[in-house]
Design an enzyme around this catalytic site. Sequence first.
Site, PDB file in Angstrom:
ATOM      1  N   HIS A 259       0.860  -1.186   0.000  1.00 53.82           N
ATOM      2  CA  HIS A 259       0.000   0.000   0.000  1.00 53.82           C
ATOM      3  C   HIS A 259       0.894   1.233   0.000  1.00 53.82           C
ATOM      4  O   HIS A 259       2.126   1.127   0.065  1.00 53.82           O
ATOM      5  CB  HIS A 259      -0.978  -0.005   1.175  1.00 53.82           C
ATOM      6  CG  HIS A 259      -0.361   0.123   2.531  1.00 53.82           C
ATOM      7  ND1 HIS A 259       0.445  -0.848   3.080  1.00 53.82           N
ATOM      8  CD2 HIS A 259      -0.436   1.104   3.472  1.00 53.82           C
ATOM      9  CE1 HIS A 259       0.836  -0.483   4.293  1.00 53.82           C
ATOM     10  NE2 HIS A 259       0.322   0.711   4.548  1.00 53.82           N
TER      11      HIS A 259
ATOM     12  N   HIS B 131       1.009   4.022   2.065  1.00 52.28           N
ATOM     13  CA  HIS B 131       1.290   4.804   3.264  1.00 52.28           C
ATOM     14  C   HIS B 131       2.774   5.189   3.273  1.00 52.28           C
ATOM     15  O   HIS B 131       3.636   4.393   2.894  1.00 52.28           O
ATOM     16  CB  HIS B 131       0.978   3.992   4.515  1.00 52.28           C
ATOM     17  CG  HIS B 131      -0.219   4.471   5.268  1.00 52.28           C
ATOM     18  ND1 HIS B 131      -0.977   3.644   6.069  1.00 52.28           N
ATOM     19  CD2 HIS B 131      -0.794   5.706   5.382  1.00 52.28           C
ATOM     20  CE1 HIS B 131      -1.965   4.332   6.623  1.00 52.28           C
ATOM     21  NE2 HIS B 131      -1.870   5.580   6.223  1.00 52.28           N
TER      22      HIS B 131
ATOM     23  N   ASP C 284       5.087   5.387   5.489  1.00 51.02           N
ATOM     24  CA  ASP C 284       6.090   4.574   6.174  1.00 51.02           C
ATOM     25  C   ASP C 284       6.481   3.338   5.374  1.00 51.02           C
ATOM     26  O   ASP C 284       7.546   2.761   5.608  1.00 51.02           O
ATOM     27  CB  ASP C 284       5.630   4.188   7.583  1.00 51.02           C
ATOM     28  CG  ASP C 284       4.303   3.449   7.626  1.00 51.02           C
ATOM     29  OD1 ASP C 284       3.390   3.845   6.876  1.00 51.02           O
ATOM     30  OD2 ASP C 284       4.163   2.492   8.415  1.00 51.02           O
ATOM     31  N   HIS C 285       5.670   2.950   4.411  1.00 50.79           N
ATOM     32  CA  HIS C 285       5.963   1.773   3.589  1.00 50.79           C
ATOM     33  C   HIS C 285       6.632   2.125   2.261  1.00 50.79           C
ATOM     34  O   HIS C 285       7.129   1.225   1.576  1.00 50.79           O
ATOM     35  CB  HIS C 285       4.687   0.983   3.330  1.00 50.79           C
ATOM     36  CG  HIS C 285       4.172   0.284   4.545  1.00 50.79           C
ATOM     37  ND1 HIS C 285       4.267  -1.083   4.723  1.00 50.79           N
ATOM     38  CD2 HIS C 285       3.564   0.766   5.662  1.00 50.79           C
ATOM     39  CE1 HIS C 285       3.742  -1.410   5.897  1.00 50.79           C
ATOM     40  NE2 HIS C 285       3.301  -0.301   6.483  1.00 50.79           N
TER      41      HIS C 285
ATOM     42  N   HIS D  63      -7.384  -2.173   4.877  1.00 49.55           N
ATOM     43  CA  HIS D  63      -6.676  -1.152   5.667  1.00 49.55           C
ATOM     44  C   HIS D  63      -7.408   0.188   5.547  1.00 49.55           C
ATOM     45  O   HIS D  63      -6.807   1.241   5.617  1.00 49.55           O
ATOM     46  CB  HIS D  63      -5.235  -1.041   5.163  1.00 49.55           C
ATOM     47  CG  HIS D  63      -4.297  -0.286   6.040  1.00 49.55           C
ATOM     48  ND1 HIS D  63      -4.297  -0.379   7.411  1.00 49.55           N
ATOM     49  CD2 HIS D  63      -3.299   0.595   5.722  1.00 49.55           C
ATOM     50  CE1 HIS D  63      -3.337   0.398   7.898  1.00 49.55           C
ATOM     51  NE2 HIS D  63      -2.725   1.000   6.894  1.00 49.55           N
TER      52      HIS D  63
ATOM     53  N   ASP E 171      -0.320  -4.022   6.048  1.00 49.30           N
ATOM     54  CA  ASP E 171      -1.187  -3.494   7.105  1.00 49.30           C
ATOM     55  C   ASP E 171      -2.636  -3.830   6.782  1.00 49.30           C
ATOM     56  O   ASP E 171      -3.133  -3.471   5.709  1.00 49.30           O
ATOM     57  CB  ASP E 171      -1.042  -1.973   7.208  1.00 49.30           C
ATOM     58  CG  ASP E 171       0.314  -1.539   7.721  1.00 49.30           C
ATOM     59  OD1 ASP E 171       1.136  -2.412   8.035  1.00 49.30           O
ATOM     60  OD2 ASP E 171       0.547  -0.317   7.808  1.00 49.30           O
TER      61      ASP E 171
ATOM     62  N   HIS F 249       6.713  -5.045  12.075  1.00 50.74           N
ATOM     63  CA  HIS F 249       6.085  -3.707  12.105  1.00 50.74           C
ATOM     64  C   HIS F 249       5.412  -3.499  13.463  1.00 50.74           C
ATOM     65  O   HIS F 249       4.229  -3.208  13.560  1.00 50.74           O
ATOM     66  CB  HIS F 249       5.078  -3.636  10.948  1.00 50.74           C
ATOM     67  CG  HIS F 249       4.561  -2.266  10.627  1.00 50.74           C
ATOM     68  ND1 HIS F 249       4.770  -1.158  11.408  1.00 50.74           N
ATOM     69  CD2 HIS F 249       3.789  -1.835   9.584  1.00 50.74           C
ATOM     70  CE1 HIS F 249       4.172  -0.105  10.867  1.00 50.74           C
ATOM     71  NE2 HIS F 249       3.578  -0.499   9.752  1.00 50.74           N
TER      72      HIS F 249
END
Length: 280
Positions: A61, A63, A65-66, A153, A176, A240
């Site tokens: 995905h 986001h 942080d990814h 998510h 996530d 994570h």
Amino acid sequence: MIEVTLLGTGSPIPDPNRAGPSTLVRAGGQVFLVDCGRGVLQRAAAVGVGAAGLSTLLLTHLHSDHVGDLGDVLITRWVSTFTPDPVPLPIIGPPGTAELVAATLNALRHDIGYRIAHHADLNAPPAVDVREHTDGPVWDRDGVSIRVAPTDHRPVAPTIGFRVDYQGASVVLAGDTVPCAGLDELAAGAGALVHTVIRKDIVATIPQQRLQDICDYHSSVEQAAATAARAGVGTLVMTHYVPALVAGQEEQWRALAAREFAGRVELGDDLHRVQVDAPS
């Protein structure tokens, strides 16, 4: 055999001991990078993998942080690949991935221009091959197959999980998500499930609502373990961690998982490796 390395086990909160979310999967001589959180290439270098050696980049995905080190992956692969006519980097992710990659390259256009002007053997921008998927097969090469399925998510949508199969061994990477039918189907009978986990019992006590909100769309340790049990996987690999896994508390996390899952549970620091074999 498939080898899984937890490159980054951290979260959006910077941690001096944990890189951002990222997992390395090696199978059949191929190297798959799943997500690219902060510090990913430093962690990959620690296990002998450079950006030029990646077979493909898989994004669960979008986001931050990814995908925070996407630019580093793209540029470093470009400048460290010395073969003529380099193969474009395959990037597989959910809808929105192509836009993200294009925007990242655009943001780095000055750097790209400087390097092309300086180096005679860099005469074109980084080459990529972006493919967007939400369900079905996405990779089939030299005995390694990968398929994806939708996860949940929300409000982040769409999101996907990946299943890697090789010579009877199989690994699922959930990303996530909360428990959902798509992940249950994808993980059915897998040798290992790599799953984000949060300690909702701890996060729920934090006074800031913004931080409590993360409970809405992540799986707790117990929920991830229940998913593993429903799917009949052999090993649950937790990653994570939110909050960060503290040395000496590993058995607390294992005990929570054991409430729902009787199989093998793996967790640890960045660079923790797990070997997943085909059933004997």
